[in-house]
Write an enzyme that holds these catalytic residues in place. Structure first.
Site, PDB file in Angstrom:
ATOM      1  N   ASP A   1     -13.970   0.478   0.130  1.00 46.49           N
ATOM      2  CA  ASP A   1     -13.956  -0.887  -0.410  1.00 46.49           C
ATOM      3  C   ASP A   1     -14.946  -1.791   0.316  1.00 46.49           C
ATOM      4  OD1 ASP A   1     -12.350  -0.921   1.920  1.00 46.49           O
ATOM      5  OD2 ASP A   1     -11.274  -2.696   1.224  1.00 46.49           O
TER       6      ASP A   1
ATOM      7  N   GLU B   1     -12.686  -6.286  15.124  1.00 45.19           N
ATOM      8  CA  GLU B   1     -11.631  -5.434  15.636  1.00 45.19           C
ATOM      9  C   GLU B   1     -12.186  -4.021  15.767  1.00 45.19           C
ATOM     10  OE1 GLU B   1      -8.295  -5.512  13.028  1.00 45.19           O
ATOM     11  OE2 GLU B   1      -9.354  -4.633  11.323  1.00 45.19           O
TER      12      GLU B   1
ATOM     13  N   ASP C   1     -16.782   1.969   4.275  1.00 47.87           N
ATOM     14  CA  ASP C   1     -15.622   2.660   3.729  1.00 47.87           C
ATOM     15  C   ASP C   1     -15.552   2.345   2.228  1.00 47.87           C
ATOM     16  OD1 ASP C   1     -14.840   0.021   3.916  1.00 47.87           O
ATOM     17  OD2 ASP C   1     -12.818   0.457   4.616  1.00 47.87           O
TER      18      ASP C   1
ATOM     19  N   SER D   1      -8.329   0.655   0.452  1.00 46.52           N
ATOM     20  CA  SER D   1      -9.361   0.749   1.474  1.00 46.52           C
ATOM     21  C   SER D   1      -9.759   2.207   1.729  1.00 46.52           C
ATOM     22  CB  SER D   1      -8.878   0.065   2.749  1.00 46.52           C
ATOM     23  OG  SER D   1      -9.936  -0.058   3.675  1.00 46.52           O
TER      24      SER D   1
ATOM     25  N   THR E   1      -3.399  -7.841  16.347  1.00 47.50           N
ATOM     26  CA  THR E   1      -4.187  -6.868  15.598  1.00 47.50           C
ATOM     27  C   THR E   1      -4.224  -7.225  14.111  1.00 47.50           C
ATOM     28  OG1 THR E   1      -3.420  -5.205  17.145  1.00 47.50           O
ATOM     29  CG2 THR E   1      -4.470  -4.419  15.140  1.00 47.50           C
TER      30      THR E   1
ATOM     31  N   ASP F   1     -15.388  -3.017   3.242  1.00 50.56           N
ATOM     32  CA  ASP F   1     -15.095  -4.075   4.215  1.00 50.56           C
ATOM     33  C   ASP F   1     -15.311  -3.598   5.654  1.00 50.56           C
ATOM     34  OD1 ASP F   1     -12.828  -2.463   4.379  1.00 50.56           O
ATOM     35  OD2 ASP F   1     -11.395  -4.112   4.313  1.00 50.56           O
ATOM     36  N   ARG F   2     -15.440  -2.284   5.857  1.00 43.65           N
ATOM     37  CA  ARG F   2     -15.747  -1.746   7.174  1.00 43.65           C
ATOM     38  C   ARG F   2     -17.173  -1.193   7.195  1.00 43.65           C
ATOM     39  NH1 ARG F   2     -10.205  -0.973   6.841  1.00 43.65           N
ATOM     40  NH2 ARG F   2      -9.052  -1.258   8.784  1.00 43.65           N
TER      41      ARG F   2
ATOM     42  N   ARG G   1       0.858  -1.180   0.000  1.00 41.71           N
ATOM     43  CA  ARG G   1       0.000   0.000   0.000  1.00 41.71           C
ATOM     44  C   ARG G   1       0.889   1.223   0.000  1.00 41.71           C
ATOM     45  NH1 ARG G   1      -5.158   0.575   3.977  1.00 41.71           N
ATOM     46  NH2 ARG G   1      -5.463  -1.550   3.203  1.00 41.71           N
TER      47      ARG G   1
ATOM     48  N   LYS H   1     -13.099  -9.123   7.372  1.00 39.57           N
ATOM     49  CA  LYS H   1     -14.139  -8.162   7.720  1.00 39.57           C
ATOM     50  C   LYS H   1     -15.008  -7.906   6.495  1.00 39.57           C
ATOM     51  CE  LYS H   1     -10.718  -4.409   7.374  1.00 39.57           C
ATOM     52  NZ  LYS H   1      -9.512  -5.260   7.318  1.00 39.57           N
TER      53      LYS H   1
END
Length: 601
Positions: free
Chosen positions: A308, A411, A306, A149, A387, A310-311, A53, A425
């Protein structure tokens, strides 16, 4: 004699066929800007468990066509070496709506096609969780998602999943990085990305994947009639990302009323033109337009993904007119309880479902311990991991291999895994599950916040305070953490804050492997020398973790104090937490001395 920099610049110009990035490097050469050339050419983006990234620009230290080609050649070669059956099973490649994502996905696919590996390349943008879902659905060897993301618009990324549907963990990251370095020169046809659909090795299948994904959501719908008849409505924003079409379809499967879109943010926009940060975790600054939409339409609830998808973020208008944006730990408590409750309800009708004592929930070590508290009362197992969802997913696989059923994982960074149809997620499934909870509570005359308070009363109040500072200088970050490891002298950690008012009972350092709460002083959780992470446990029960981000220039802190069930002196607990966090940040991070930039809302 040509310098090493001259050689690497010449190499770049020889290999790079993208006119834009070639021009960037040529301009720096013409300006004789060796400092800038050194920065982008001499240091390579290193492949880790999060993949790659970084900022999109020319050079080996940035995200661009050549780096994507080199990474994909390395990964394809590594996959052939470690899993020769990939020639039959193949891989999947997905992409988001960021600048260059579509081309990066095509260049990625070309590298695998060049090695004879079948590639399923989606023909349109998709949520990140659709890649790990496709791996499991089609029994593929691996998957790649082109996304950064919720990072700023200048960034992009390359996220890798293994054949088990989870993000890679060591030693695959080091193996892929070594393979990349062995395959730097572009192969023949490496740049021929525009004709990948002509190859018999290239397929699409996104519509089939969508159909199957939503069929997998069906067992998660507990109260379809209640959802269908609810008076509630929901405002939705994908924050300029990929989620709109996919969340709309999920609402249909859950029999929920169609969401009201935040029109200014509903279409993919790689500029993220209405927000400073495209991350709903940032709070009100990202959800302002959604709140305005809700106010205009007299709607009490907001759901957000978000970019993408996934959140997932969730907000509710309170009786006094203010909006409560639930943090990740609060949503983890709500979804954790709701997943437990709905599973228990379904077992009354289906004896084949796992008994609650044979079930498990998982959370990362920096997340709230609320699932542990619920599990103690209700009888399910709780597991804690490092994490990141790569650890949550891989631990879930281990738990499942032991014969248990994993119900939920989360998380605190608003990442939720409801069930195991996706081992990562998933903001789509979490979003509709959260909306169903709101409908269920509304039928009882309760709000979502009412339920959160009930959970705290029953299982104990868990109050957390998490935030971060931005620091672009790695040398400063290293100095901060090394100071904590040598506080009174070599290999000594702080013993208290506020001149002894709050003493520290134990320290765990997952960078070095030290844990003085263990008899042998060695940490049980995996150690990573490439990232900073120290946890301080205080005598009064506060647990505080300081860590660096693997994908952003941040020093993050996570803190939580827990009350016993029935203890309702919550104001006192919040006051103590606030005092301790302020002192810890000032004494341990020294923001002024280190010129750290605080989180802005």
């Amino acid at each position: 004699m040509a310098s090493k920099l001259d050689y690497k610049v010449e190499e770049w110009l020889r290999w790079d066929k993208n006119s834009v990035t070639r021009s960037e490097v040529k301009t720096l050469v013409d300006k004789n800007d060796n400092e800038a050339l050194n920065r982008i050419i001499m240091k390579r983006l290193e492949f880790g468990t999060a993949g790659l990234r970084g900022r999109m620009a020319a050079g080996y230290g940035c995200m661009n066509d050549l780096v994507i080609i080199q990474t994909s050649q390395g990964f394809a070669s590594y996959l052939l070496k470690t899993n020769p059956d990939c020639i039959k099973s193949g891989v999947v490649v997905g992409f988001d709506g960021r600048h260059n994502s579509l081309r990066f996905a095509a260049l990625t696919a070309r590298a695998f096609i060049n090695k004879g590996i079948p590639v399923q390349v989606f023909s349109k943008i998709c949520p990140t969780p659709f890649v790990p879902y496709t791996i499991l659905m089609n029994k593929l060897a691996a998957g790649i998602m082109i996304t950064a993301s919720h990072n700023p618009k200048e960034d992009n990324g390359y996220k890798v999943y293994w054949s088990n549907g989870a993000q890679i963990i060591p030693p695959h990251d080091k193996g892929i990085q070594s393979s990349i370095l062995e395959n730097l020169e572009p192969w023949k046809d490496a740049w021929a990305h525009e004709n990948i659909r002509e190859s018999p090795l290239c397929t699409d299948g996104i519509e089939i994947v969508m159909d199957n994904y939503y069929k997998c959501l069906a067992p998660m719908v507990t109260y379809p009639d209640l959802n269908r008849s609810t008076n509630l409505r929901f405002v939705y924003t994908p924050v300029h990302g990929v989620g709109a079409e996919y969340m709309s379809k999920a609402f249909e499967f859950f029999k929920l009323p169609a969401y009201v879109p935040t029109e200014e943010q509903i279409l993919p926009d790689p500029e993220f033109s209405t927000v400073k940060f495209p991350n709903p975790e940032e709070g009100k600054s990202t959800l302002d337009l959604a709140i305005q939409t809700a106010e205009r339409n007299k709607i009490q609830h907001i759901i957000a993904n978000d970019p993408d998808a996934d959140r997932m973020a969730f907000a509710e208008k309170q009786i006094g007119g203010e909006w409560k944006i639930f943090n990740g730990n609060e949503l983890g408590a709500l979804l954790g309880w709701w997943t437990f409750y709905t599973h228990a309800e379904r077992t009354k009708k289906n004896s084949e479902l796992a008994d609650i004592k044979d079930c498990c929930m998982v959370a990362s070590t920096v997340s709230s311990k609320i699932l542990r508290s619920i599990g103690k009362q209700e009888g399910f197992q709780f597991e804690e991991t490092l994490t990141g969802f790569k650890w949550i997913a891989n631990r879930a696989l281990e738990v499942m291999a032991s014969g248990k059923t994993v119900l939920f994982g989360f998380e605190e960074a608003i990442g939720f895994m409801v069930g195991v149809q996706v081992l990562d997620k998933d903001g789509i499934s979490a979003g509709v599950k959260m909306c169903e909870l709101a409908c269920y509570l509304a039928k009882q005359g309760k709000t979502v916040n009412d339920k959160l308070l009930e959970i705290y009363k029953q299982y104990g109040y868990h109050v957390s305070l998490n935030s971060y500072y931005i620091c672009h200088e790695q040398s400063i970050i290293k100095k901060i953490f090394e100071r904590l490891r040598n506080f009174y002298g070599p290999n000594t950690y702080p013993k208290s804050i506020m001149q002894g008012k709050y003493s520290i009972s134990s320290v765990r350092d997952l960078t070095t492997g030290y844990d003085d709460s263990m008899p042998d002083k060695k940490a049980i959780l995996p150690v990573s020398k490439s990232s900073q992470m120290i946890t301080f446990s205080f005598a009064n029960g506060l647990v505080a973790t300081l860590r660096t981000s693997g994908t952003e220039p941040k020093i993050k802190y996570y803190t939580e104090l827990c009350a016993k069930p029935g203890d309702e002196d919550w104001n006192s607990l919040e006051g103590i937490l606030g005092e301790m966090v302020t002192a810890m940040v000032d004494e341990f991070l020294q923001p002024k001395e280190n010129s750290l930039i605080p989180k802005s809302d």
